[in-house]
Scaffold this motif. Sequence first.
Motif, PDB file in Angstrom:
ATOM      1  N   ARG A 149       0.824  -1.214   0.000  1.00  0.00           N
ATOM      2  CA  ARG A 149       0.000   0.000   0.000  1.00  0.00           C
ATOM      3  C   ARG A 149       0.859   1.266   0.000  1.00  0.00           C
ATOM      4  O   ARG A 149       0.436   2.311  -0.492  1.00  0.00           O
ATOM      5  N   ALA A 150       2.060   1.187   0.551  1.00  0.00           N
ATOM      6  CA  ALA A 150       2.948   2.345   0.615  1.00  0.00           C
ATOM      7  C   ALA A 150       3.684   2.587  -0.706  1.00  0.00           C
ATOM      8  O   ALA A 150       4.219   3.671  -0.918  1.00  0.00           O
ATOM      9  N   LEU A 151       3.705   1.604  -1.581  1.00  0.00           N
ATOM     10  CA  LEU A 151       4.390   1.745  -2.861  1.00  0.00           C
ATOM     11  C   LEU A 151       3.493   2.502  -3.834  1.00  0.00           C
ATOM     12  O   LEU A 151       2.267   2.407  -3.775  1.00  0.00           O
ATOM     13  N   GLU A 152       4.109   3.221  -4.720  1.00  0.00           N
ATOM     14  CA  GLU A 152       3.328   3.996  -5.695  1.00  0.00           C
ATOM     15  C   GLU A 152       3.085   3.173  -6.953  1.00  0.00           C
ATOM     16  O   GLU A 152       3.577   3.490  -8.028  1.00  0.00           O
ATOM     17  N   ILE A 153       2.288   2.128  -6.782  1.00  0.00           N
ATOM     18  CA  ILE A 153       1.925   1.268  -7.904  1.00  0.00           C
ATOM     19  C   ILE A 153       0.448   1.532  -8.196  1.00  0.00           C
ATOM     20  O   ILE A 153      -0.393   1.416  -7.303  1.00  0.00           O
ATOM     21  N   PRO A 154       0.126   1.912  -9.439  1.00  0.00           N
ATOM     22  CA  PRO A 154      -1.268   2.237  -9.753  1.00  0.00           C
ATOM     23  C   PRO A 154      -2.173   1.003  -9.665  1.00  0.00           C
ATOM     24  O   PRO A 154      -1.703  -0.129  -9.777  1.00  0.00           O
ATOM     25  N   ARG A 155      -3.448   1.267  -9.421  1.00  0.00           N
ATOM     26  CA  ARG A 155      -4.437   0.183  -9.404  1.00  0.00           C
ATOM     27  C   ARG A 155      -5.492   0.456 -10.462  1.00  0.00           C
ATOM     28  O   ARG A 155      -5.755   1.594 -10.827  1.00  0.00           O
ATOM     29  N   ARG A 156      -6.087  -0.608 -10.937  1.00  0.00           N
ATOM     30  CA  ARG A 156      -7.192  -0.507 -11.892  1.00  0.00           C
ATOM     31  C   ARG A 156      -8.498  -0.721 -11.126  1.00  0.00           C
ATOM     32  O   ARG A 156      -8.523  -1.388 -10.106  1.00  0.00           O
ATOM     33  N   ILE A 157      -9.572  -0.151 -11.653  1.00  0.00           N
ATOM     34  CA  ILE A 157     -10.876  -0.290 -11.004  1.00  0.00           C
ATOM     35  C   ILE A 157     -11.764  -1.148 -11.887  1.00  0.00           C
ATOM     36  O   ILE A 157     -11.921  -0.888 -13.080  1.00  0.00           O
ATOM     37  N   MET A 158     -12.336  -2.189 -11.290  1.00  0.00           N
ATOM     38  CA  MET A 158     -13.245  -3.072 -12.020  1.00  0.00           C
ATOM     39  C   MET A 158     -14.418  -3.397 -11.102  1.00  0.00           C
ATOM     40  O   MET A 158     -14.240  -4.056 -10.066  1.00  0.00           O
ATOM     41  N   GLY A 159     -15.575  -2.889 -11.464  1.00  0.00           N
ATOM     42  CA  GLY A 159     -16.771  -3.157 -10.669  1.00  0.00           C
ATOM     43  C   GLY A 159     -16.659  -2.711  -9.230  1.00  0.00           C
ATOM     44  O   GLY A 159     -17.131  -3.381  -8.337  1.00  0.00           O
ATOM     45  N   GLY A 160     -15.984  -1.593  -8.996  1.00  0.00           N
ATOM     46  CA  GLY A 160     -15.841  -1.090  -7.644  1.00  0.00           C
ATOM     47  C   GLY A 160     -14.649  -1.653  -6.892  1.00  0.00           C
ATOM     48  O   GLY A 160     -14.335  -1.198  -5.807  1.00  0.00           O
ATOM     49  N   ARG A 161     -13.998  -2.656  -7.438  1.00  0.00           N
ATOM     50  CA  ARG A 161     -12.804  -3.245  -6.810  1.00  0.00           C
ATOM     51  C   ARG A 161     -11.556  -2.564  -7.346  1.00  0.00           C
ATOM     52  O   ARG A 161     -11.469  -2.266  -8.530  1.00  0.00           O
ATOM     53  N   LYS A 162     -10.601  -2.321  -6.474  1.00  0.00           N
ATOM     54  CA  LYS A 162      -9.306  -1.767  -6.862  1.00  0.00           C
ATOM     55  C   LYS A 162      -8.323  -2.922  -6.947  1.00  0.00           C
ATOM     56  O   LYS A 162      -8.051  -3.600  -5.944  1.00  0.00           O
ATOM     57  N   LEU A 163      -7.817  -3.163  -8.143  1.00  0.00           N
ATOM     58  CA  LEU A 163      -6.958  -4.320  -8.397  1.00  0.00           C
ATOM     59  C   LEU A 163      -5.621  -3.891  -8.979  1.00  0.00           C
ATOM     60  O   LEU A 163      -5.535  -2.907  -9.709  1.00  0.00           O
ATOM     61  N   PHE A 164      -4.595  -4.648  -8.660  1.00  0.00           N
ATOM     62  CA  PHE A 164      -3.265  -4.405  -9.207  1.00  0.00           C
ATOM     63  C   PHE A 164      -3.112  -5.205 -10.496  1.00  0.00           C
ATOM     64  O   PHE A 164      -3.461  -6.389 -10.551  1.00  0.00           O
ATOM     65  N   ASP A 165      -2.576  -4.556 -11.511  1.00  0.00           N
ATOM     66  CA  ASP A 165      -2.286  -5.211 -12.781  1.00  0.00           C
ATOM     67  C   ASP A 165      -0.921  -5.888 -12.648  1.00  0.00           C
ATOM     68  O   ASP A 165       0.058  -5.259 -12.254  1.00  0.00           O
ATOM     69  N   ARG A 166      -0.866  -7.164 -12.934  1.00  0.00           N
ATOM     70  CA  ARG A 166       0.381  -7.923 -12.827  1.00  0.00           C
ATOM     71  C   ARG A 166       1.491  -7.291 -13.659  1.00  0.00           C
ATOM     72  O   ARG A 166       2.667  -7.288 -13.265  1.00  0.00           O
ATOM     73  N   LEU A 167       1.140  -6.678 -14.795  1.00  0.00           N
ATOM     74  CA  LEU A 167       2.148  -6.028 -15.635  1.00  0.00           C
ATOM     75  C   LEU A 167       2.758  -4.819 -14.924  1.00  0.00           C
ATOM     76  O   LEU A 167       3.961  -4.565 -15.047  1.00  0.00           O
ATOM     77  N   ASP A 168       1.943  -4.073 -14.169  1.00  0.00           N
ATOM     78  CA  ASP A 168       2.469  -2.952 -13.382  1.00  0.00           C
ATOM     79  C   ASP A 168       3.374  -3.458 -12.261  1.00  0.00           C
ATOM     80  O   ASP A 168       4.393  -2.838 -11.948  1.00  0.00           O
ATOM     81  N   LEU A 169       3.002  -4.579 -11.641  1.00  0.00           N
ATOM     82  CA  LEU A 169       3.835  -5.168 -10.586  1.00  0.00           C
ATOM     83  C   LEU A 169       5.178  -5.622 -11.164  1.00  0.00           C
ATOM     84  O   LEU A 169       6.229  -5.381 -10.560  1.00  0.00           O
ATOM     85  N   ASP A 170       5.137  -6.239 -12.338  1.00  0.00           N
ATOM     86  CA  ASP A 170       6.377  -6.666 -13.003  1.00  0.00           C
ATOM     87  C   ASP A 170       7.244  -5.464 -13.354  1.00  0.00           C
ATOM     88  O   ASP A 170       8.466  -5.491 -13.154  1.00  0.00           O
ATOM     89  N   ARG A 171       6.626  -4.406 -13.850  1.00  0.00           N
ATOM     90  CA  ARG A 171       7.360  -3.196 -14.225  1.00  0.00           C
ATOM     91  C   ARG A 171       8.032  -2.587 -12.991  1.00  0.00           C
ATOM     92  O   ARG A 171       9.197  -2.203 -13.028  1.00  0.00           O
ATOM     93  N   TYR A 172       7.292  -2.516 -11.890  1.00  0.00           N
ATOM     94  CA  TYR A 172       7.844  -1.970 -10.653  1.00  0.00           C
ATOM     95  C   TYR A 172       9.064  -2.796 -10.211  1.00  0.00           C
ATOM     96  O   TYR A 172      10.113  -2.238  -9.902  1.00  0.00           O
ATOM     97  N   ALA A 173       8.914  -4.108 -10.201  1.00  0.00           N
ATOM     98  CA  ALA A 173      10.014  -4.981  -9.774  1.00  0.00           C
ATOM     99  C   ALA A 173      11.205  -4.859 -10.718  1.00  0.00           C
ATOM    100  O   ALA A 173      12.360  -4.850 -10.278  1.00  0.00           O
ATOM    101  N   SER A 174      10.952  -4.745 -12.004  1.00  0.00           N
ATOM    102  CA  SER A 174      12.033  -4.644 -12.985  1.00  0.00           C
ATOM    103  C   SER A 174      12.812  -3.343 -12.854  1.00  0.00           C
ATOM    104  O   SER A 174      13.991  -3.285 -13.216  1.00  0.00           O
TER     105      SER A 174
END
Length: 81
Positions: free
Chosen positions: A31-56
Amino acid sequence: MGKHAPVSYQPRLLGSQEAATYLGVSETTLRALEIPRRIMGGRKLFDRLDLDRYASELPYEGDKANADEVDLCDQHFGLKR
C-alpha cells in the motif's frame, strides 16, 4: 464440480493480498508503494504487468550505476545507508 474451475494460469488483475504475495512483500508495504491500481466493478486491483514493471525498475544490490541513488525502500522508511 465447484462454482469456479481451478485456474491454471496467473490472473492478470490481483487483489492486494495476492499482489503483495506476488511481489514478496506485506500488504502494508504494498500500500505504501506507488503502484497504480485498476478499477473493475468497484474493486481496486493491481495489474500484474504494473507489478512486473515496478520490480524490474528496482536496482540490483551492488549495481555501481545505482550506487549514488537512495534505495527506494530506505527512502520510503526514512533510513540512511
